[in-house]
Design an enzyme around this catalytic site. Structure first.
Site, mmCIF file in Angstrom:
data_model
loop_
_atom_site.group_PDB
_atom_site.id
_atom_site.type_symbol
_atom_site.label_atom_id
_atom_site.label_comp_id
_atom_site.label_asym_id
_atom_site.label_seq_id
_atom_site.Cartn_x
_atom_site.Cartn_y
_atom_site.Cartn_z
ATOM 1 N N ALA A 1 37.885 29.806 -6.185
ATOM 2 C CA ALA A 1 38.806 30.524 -5.489
ATOM 3 C C ALA A 1 39.227 31.904 -6.258
ATOM 4 C CB ALA A 1 40.083 29.836 -4.985
ATOM 5 N N ALA A 2 39.187 31.959 -7.700
ATOM 6 C CA ALA A 2 40.084 33.022 -8.473
ATOM 7 C C ALA A 2 39.056 34.227 -8.249
ATOM 8 C CB ALA A 2 40.112 32.587 -9.913
ATOM 9 N N LYS B 1 39.743 36.235 -1.475
ATOM 10 C CA LYS B 1 39.180 35.370 -0.211
ATOM 11 C C LYS B 1 40.175 34.162 0.104
ATOM 12 C CE LYS B 1 34.240 36.151 -1.038
ATOM 13 N NZ LYS B 1 34.587 37.248 -2.430
ATOM 14 N N CYS C 1 27.821 38.039 -4.831
ATOM 15 C CA CYS C 1 27.829 39.285 -5.037
ATOM 16 C C CYS C 1 26.446 39.671 -5.718
ATOM 17 C CB CYS C 1 29.199 39.951 -6.002
ATOM 18 S SG CYS C 1 29.526 39.347 -7.343
#
Length: 289
Positions: free
Chosen positions: A85-86, A90, A210
């Site tokens: 999550a970091a 998001k 990404c």
């Protein structure tokens, strides 16, 4: 979208290293598109604001990241998981959109990044939402070993090559090799297979990176079909929920279609991205037979 070649760790790619190898690898991958794509990657990105409430400071992140996160359908979901999550962008997006009685578990293995995740949650979420967001620091690849970890929706933004950052750093560019892509793909699969095991029947999982290479994107998610009989890849991109306009005032980019997902690439998306994502449905048991 221009057709991309699928490069493997064969004799040619195995010899590619450093800046020259990086250039050759992605030139082979994107062919005539690469010069414009590379130029777009070298330009400074322009993050956009996500503001959960008018009384809270906005959080800035790439518009492509928002487009990916809002593609996870949260309607009807009681339990949500953000597996890696970091720094928290998001997590902020899906927590803003989840239903009022839903809960979200945001996980981050890195202790340093976990601290940043907690800070983002504390500073940018409303008090009511923050009470329904739990944060932990576990290894996402082993989180599935706890049978209590079952979720209706899962977002997995996996660690990846992040070529945009590599291009901007002479040090990282000199250290680049295709072996790193292979290593990352293995780690991505460990996280993805763990996430899928924690997904409830009829649930949805959004896998994102990404990265530019299909080796970290389509090829990773395609492995699910070799291991699980109930996998369904969503081929039509869900529209942006109307509620998003309450939190973000900027039009979000429309991604290009890939074999198993969608890709926002900066040369055709106004400088946003790159951001790949695949929306995966776990078919109910009766539909999997």
């Amino acid at each position: 979208m221009g057709k991309k070649k699928s490069l493997t760790q064969g004799s040619t790619s195995g010899k590619l290293k450093g800046a020259e190898g990086f250039e050759q690898y992605y030139q082979d991958l994107f062919t005539t598109r690469w010069p414009e794509l590379k130029e777009a990657l070298l330009q400074e990105a322009s993050p956009v604001a996500w503001q959960a409430d008018s009384n809270l400071p906005p959080y800035y992140l790439d518009a492509a990241s928002i487009r990916a996160a809002v593609s996870l359908p949260v309607t009807g979901a009681d339990t949500l998981l953000d597996l890696c999550a970091a720094p928290g962008g998001k997590t902020l997006v899906i927590s803003s959109l989840m239903e009022e009685d839903a809960t979200l578990l945001s996980n981050e293995r890195s202790r340093e990044r976990l601290t940043r995740l907690i800070r983002v949650a504390d500073q940018h979420m409303t008090e009511a939402v923050r009470k329904r967001v739990s944060i932990c620091g576990k290894d996402g690849a082993t989180l599935c070993k706890n049978p209590a970890n079952q979720f209706d929706r899962i977002l997995l933004d996996a660690p990846c090559s992040s070529e945009r950052h590599v291009l901007s750093s002479p040090q990282y560019l000199e250290q680049w090799s295709p072996a790193r892509i292979k290593t990352l793909a293995m780690a991505q699969w460990a996280l993805l297979s763990s996430a899928y095991r924690m997904l409830n029947p009829d649930g949805y999982l959004l896998y994102a990176t990404c990265a530019l290479s299909p080796e970290e994107n389509d090829k990773v998610v395609s492995r699910l079909q070799t291991k699980f009989p109930d996998v369904e890849f969503i081929q039509d991109l869900p529209p942006v929920p109307e509620k998003v306009s309450q939190f973000c005032q900027v039009p979000l980019p429309e991604p290009e279609k890939t074999e198993r997902g969608f890709h926002v690439l900066p040369d055709t998306a106004g400088g946003t991205g790159p951001l790949y994502f695949s929306l995966i449905h776990k078919k109910p048991l009766e539909d999997s037979e």
